[in-house]
Design a protein around this motif. Structure first.
Motif, PDB file in Angstrom:
ATOM      1  N   ILE A   1     -88.504  60.135   9.691  1.00 28.25           N
ATOM      2  CA  ILE A   1     -88.622  58.813  10.234  1.00 28.25           C
ATOM      3  C   ILE A   1     -88.994  57.733   9.229  1.00 28.25           C
ATOM      4  O   ILE A   1     -90.244  58.117   8.908  1.00 28.25           O
ATOM      5  N   ASN A   2     -88.460  56.772   8.899  1.00 28.81           N
ATOM      6  CA  ASN A   2     -88.874  55.822   8.080  1.00 28.81           C
ATOM      7  C   ASN A   2     -88.993  54.393   8.977  1.00 28.81           C
ATOM      8  O   ASN A   2     -88.504  54.202   9.724  1.00 28.81           O
ATOM      9  N   ALA A   3     -90.312  54.043   8.790  1.00 26.13           N
ATOM     10  CA  ALA A   3     -90.711  52.536   9.448  1.00 26.13           C
ATOM     11  C   ALA A   3     -90.930  51.424   8.561  1.00 26.13           C
ATOM     12  O   ALA A   3     -91.263  51.965   7.252  1.00 26.13           O
ATOM     13  N   ASP A   4     -90.443  50.408   8.760  1.00 25.75           N
ATOM     14  CA  ASP A   4     -90.687  49.308   8.059  1.00 25.75           C
ATOM     15  C   ASP A   4     -91.916  48.068   8.589  1.00 25.75           C
ATOM     16  O   ASP A   4     -91.821  47.057   8.211  1.00 25.75           O
ATOM     17  N   THR A   5     -92.095  48.335   9.906  1.00 24.19           N
ATOM     18  CA  THR A   5     -93.101  47.465  10.377  1.00 24.19           C
ATOM     19  C   THR A   5     -94.160  48.588  11.180  1.00 24.19           C
ATOM     20  O   THR A   5     -94.076  49.554  11.534  1.00 24.19           O
ATOM     21  N   LEU A   6     -95.441  47.898  11.036  1.00 19.74           N
ATOM     22  CA  LEU A   6     -96.430  48.631  11.859  1.00 19.74           C
ATOM     23  C   LEU A   6     -97.401  47.338  12.602  1.00 19.74           C
ATOM     24  O   LEU A   6     -97.629  46.430  11.709  1.00 19.74           O
ATOM     25  N   TYR A   7     -97.564  47.343  13.903  1.00 19.25           N
ATOM     26  CA  TYR A   7     -98.198  46.485  14.596  1.00 19.25           C
ATOM     27  C   TYR A   7     -99.276  46.988  15.415  1.00 19.25           C
ATOM     28  O   TYR A   7     -99.160  47.816  16.195  1.00 19.25           O
ATOM     29  N   PHE A   8    -100.676  46.449  14.975  1.00 18.99           N
ATOM     30  CA  PHE A   8    -101.748  46.751  15.715  1.00 18.99           C
ATOM     31  C   PHE A   8    -102.013  45.718  16.807  1.00 18.99           C
ATOM     32  O   PHE A   8    -102.154  44.501  16.600  1.00 18.99           O
ATOM     33  N   GLY A   9    -101.780  46.054  18.288  1.00 23.52           N
ATOM     34  CA  GLY A   9    -101.818  45.113  19.210  1.00 23.52           C
ATOM     35  C   GLY A   9    -102.926  45.655  20.285  1.00 23.52           C
ATOM     36  O   GLY A   9    -103.563  46.919  20.023  1.00 23.52           O
ATOM     37  N   GLY A  10    -103.243  44.706  21.214  1.00 23.03           N
ATOM     38  CA  GLY A  10    -104.255  45.107  22.061  1.00 23.03           C
ATOM     39  C   GLY A  10    -104.229  44.628  23.282  1.00 23.03           C
ATOM     40  O   GLY A  10    -103.179  43.937  23.922  1.00 23.03           O
ATOM     41  N   GLY A  11    -105.366  44.609  23.976  1.00 19.40           N
ATOM     42  CA  GLY A  11    -106.674  44.751  23.307  1.00 19.40           C
ATOM     43  C   GLY A  11    -107.062  44.169  22.241  1.00 19.40           C
ATOM     44  O   GLY A  11    -106.567  43.024  21.798  1.00 19.40           O
ATOM     45  N   THR A  12    -108.134  44.599  21.399  1.00 22.36           N
ATOM     46  CA  THR A  12    -108.729  43.565  20.373  1.00 22.36           C
ATOM     47  C   THR A  12    -108.656  44.454  19.163  1.00 22.36           C
ATOM     48  O   THR A  12    -109.595  45.322  18.747  1.00 22.36           O
ATOM     49  N   PRO A  13    -107.781  44.691  18.280  1.00 19.81           N
ATOM     50  CA  PRO A  13    -107.573  45.492  17.262  1.00 19.81           C
ATOM     51  C   PRO A  13    -108.581  45.223  16.031  1.00 19.81           C
ATOM     52  O   PRO A  13    -109.322  45.847  15.599  1.00 19.81           O
ATOM     53  N   SER A  14    -109.049  43.897  16.132  1.00 17.77           N
ATOM     54  CA  SER A  14    -110.273  43.444  15.426  1.00 17.77           C
ATOM     55  C   SER A  14    -111.488  44.238  15.448  1.00 17.77           C
ATOM     56  O   SER A  14    -112.491  43.971  14.858  1.00 17.77           O
ATOM     57  N   LEU A  15    -111.592  44.866  16.504  1.00 10.41           N
ATOM     58  CA  LEU A  15    -112.854  45.471  16.836  1.00 10.41           C
ATOM     59  C   LEU A  15    -112.772  47.163  16.161  1.00 10.41           C
ATOM     60  O   LEU A  15    -114.002  47.332  15.969  1.00 10.41           O
ATOM     61  N   LEU A  16    -111.752  47.343  15.578  1.00 10.82           N
ATOM     62  CA  LEU A  16    -111.893  48.432  14.511  1.00 10.82           C
ATOM     63  C   LEU A  16    -112.186  48.095  13.327  1.00 10.82           C
ATOM     64  O   LEU A  16    -111.943  46.909  12.734  1.00 10.82           O
ATOM     65  N   ASN A  17    -113.084  48.990  12.517  1.00 12.41           N
ATOM     66  CA  ASN A  17    -113.504  48.276  11.309  1.00 12.41           C
ATOM     67  C   ASN A  17    -112.095  48.691  10.271  1.00 12.41           C
ATOM     68  O   ASN A  17    -111.504  49.353  10.742  1.00 12.41           O
ATOM     69  N   ALA A  18    -112.590  48.183   9.137  1.00 13.31           N
ATOM     70  CA  ALA A  18    -111.607  48.117   8.073  1.00 13.31           C
ATOM     71  C   ALA A  18    -111.163  49.625   7.637  1.00 13.31           C
ATOM     72  O   ALA A  18    -110.156  49.897   7.523  1.00 13.31           O
ATOM     73  N   GLU A  19    -112.211  50.509   7.787  1.00 16.47           N
ATOM     74  CA  GLU A  19    -111.964  51.952   7.220  1.00 16.47           C
ATOM     75  C   GLU A  19    -111.312  52.709   8.432  1.00 16.47           C
ATOM     76  O   GLU A  19    -110.403  53.445   8.069  1.00 16.47           O
ATOM     77  N   GLN A  20    -111.446  52.183   9.578  1.00 12.26           N
ATOM     78  CA  GLN A  20    -110.456  52.952  10.640  1.00 12.26           C
ATOM     79  C   GLN A  20    -108.839  52.311  10.658  1.00 12.26           C
ATOM     80  O   GLN A  20    -108.186  53.001  10.847  1.00 12.26           O
ATOM     81  N   ILE A  21    -108.976  51.154  10.399  1.00 12.94           N
ATOM     82  CA  ILE A  21    -107.506  50.537  10.136  1.00 12.94           C
ATOM     83  C   ILE A  21    -106.942  51.184   8.953  1.00 12.94           C
ATOM     84  O   ILE A  21    -105.669  51.687   9.144  1.00 12.94           O
ATOM     85  N   ASN A  22    -107.772  51.637   7.936  1.00  9.53           N
ATOM     86  CA  ASN A  22    -107.325  52.162   6.572  1.00  9.53           C
ATOM     87  C   ASN A  22    -106.648  53.507   6.885  1.00  9.53           C
ATOM     88  O   ASN A  22    -105.683  53.899   6.462  1.00  9.53           O
TER      89      ASN A  22
END
Ligand code: SF4
Length: 369
Positions: free
Chosen positions: A49-70
């Protein structure tokens, strides 16, 4: 191609109008949640499966730190490739700072969507938001300075004494910021929210005012070069949300996290809105919401949300010539009332039509079946 949606189910505080699934943030649960998202992504390894979009929605995705998003992006890249992908993260202006935004950017996030809601601090306070407009401006400008070129902002229409004039000011102020995309939502009092009471309702726009606000928003955004491409979405040329477009054109998407929805292989399903169950399950629970999607119906239902509308030929291919003719006659009727545009083989809703979209679309669907 497939889209990937990650629902981040944490908020610092529940906004009183919000019916999205979220629970109070705590670092320990968030860390377990990230483990569970990665574990569930890996399940799709080797499936091609190939994807060309990834979307972090919520809730509040910016409560995750950069390391977790990475970490989540890294797993998704291994499994879904994400070549030239649009990677969006929804952010709350008060839960980002320069360091965090740099970390997200470095991790590969290339589109950031700020829940600004209003440029008026009184209205922001009415909406129970934790930020003021100054904080929102700082977040947008910082994101732009460190290299986010694709920035989106959400605004809410119809809160606490808003008038067409105050909305024009809001839009003018917002359009001075380096944003390329704006989503404008009409405030709706939902069952089960803190706003659903007799004290609040009179403080929000009634149907007539809401219609005027919507028409004002469309016109003012257009004046600033933000073209409408969907009922609630506007952008500068070339900045449509590639991920959200997948929902409207019926492409596959896979959702991860509690309350995340998926549409894959013709089946709609969701992960139940239960963070503990999601964290503790070896594979995320799956509830089928529609086993066999009616593609023709979906084409009309979703396609008419878009300004580009639907093609009569495609309607004919799903439902046959007589049904397409019935739909065309109905479209002609709506067109006499300024609700529908008819051009060659194309049918789309006008701005006035968008205000009545639910009723119009259901009549179109009834008439082809
Ligand atoms: S921050 Fe967003 S998701 Fe969270 S409660 Fe407020 S509106 Fe809902």
């Amino acid at each position: 191609m497939t889209g990937i949606y990650v629902h981040v189910p944490f908020c610092l505080r529940k906004c009183p109008y919000c019916s999205f699934y979220s629970k109070p943030f705590d670092a320990d649960t968030a860390s377990k949640y990230v483990d569970a998202v990665c574990r569930n992504i890996v399940v799709y390894s080797g499936k091609g499966i190939n994807a060309d979009t990834l979307y972090f929605g919520g809730g509040t995705p910016s409560l995750l730190n950069a390391e977790q998003i990475n970490r989540i992006i890294g797993e998704a890249r291994k499994v879904f490739s994400l070549d030239n992908a649009e990677i969006t993260l929804e952010a709350n202006p008060c839960s980002v700072n320069e360091e965090k935004l740099r970390g997200y950017h470095k991790a590969g996030v290339n589109r950031i969507s700020f829940g600004i809601q209003s440029t008026d601090d009184n209205r922001l306070s009415f909406l129970g938001r934790l930020h003021d407009f100054k904080t929102a401006v700082k977040a947008v400008e910082t994101a732009n300075t460190i290299g986010f070129e694709n920035i989106s902002a959400d605004i809410m229409l119809g809160a606490a004494g808003e008038t067409c004039d105050s909305l024009k000011k809001t839009i003018d102020t917002l359009c001075d910021l380096p944003v390329k995309h704006i989503s404008a939502y009409m405030l709706k009092i939902e069952e089960g929210t803190a706003f659903n009471n007799d004290k609040i309702k009179p403080l929000t726009a009634d149907d007539d005012l809401m219609s005027e606000l919507y028409l004002t928003a469309v016109e003012r955004l257009d004046m600033h070069g933000f073209k409408q491409y969907e009922i609630s979405n506007f952008c500068k040329d070339g900045y449509e949300s590639r991920h959200n477009n997948k929902y409207w054109i019926g492409e596959d998407y896979l959702g991860f996290g509690p309350a995340a929805h998926s549409f894959f292989g013709g089946v709609r399903y969701c992960c139940p809105p239960d963070t503990d169950a999601f964290i503790n399950a070896p594979a995320q629970p799956r509830e089928v919401t529609e086993q066999s999607v009616n593609k023709g119906e979906e084409y009309i239902l979703l396609g008419l949300r878009l300004c580009k509308g639907i093609s009569l030929d495609t309607v004919k291919s799903y439902f046959g010539q007589p049904a397409a003719e019935r739909l065309y006659s109905l479209a002609q009727e709506f067109s006499k009332h300024g609700l529908v545009n008819l051009k060659d083989d194309n049918i789309s809703l006008t701005t006035q039509g968008f205000l009545l979209s639910n009723g119009i679309i259901s009549q179109f669907i009834d008439i082809v079946e």
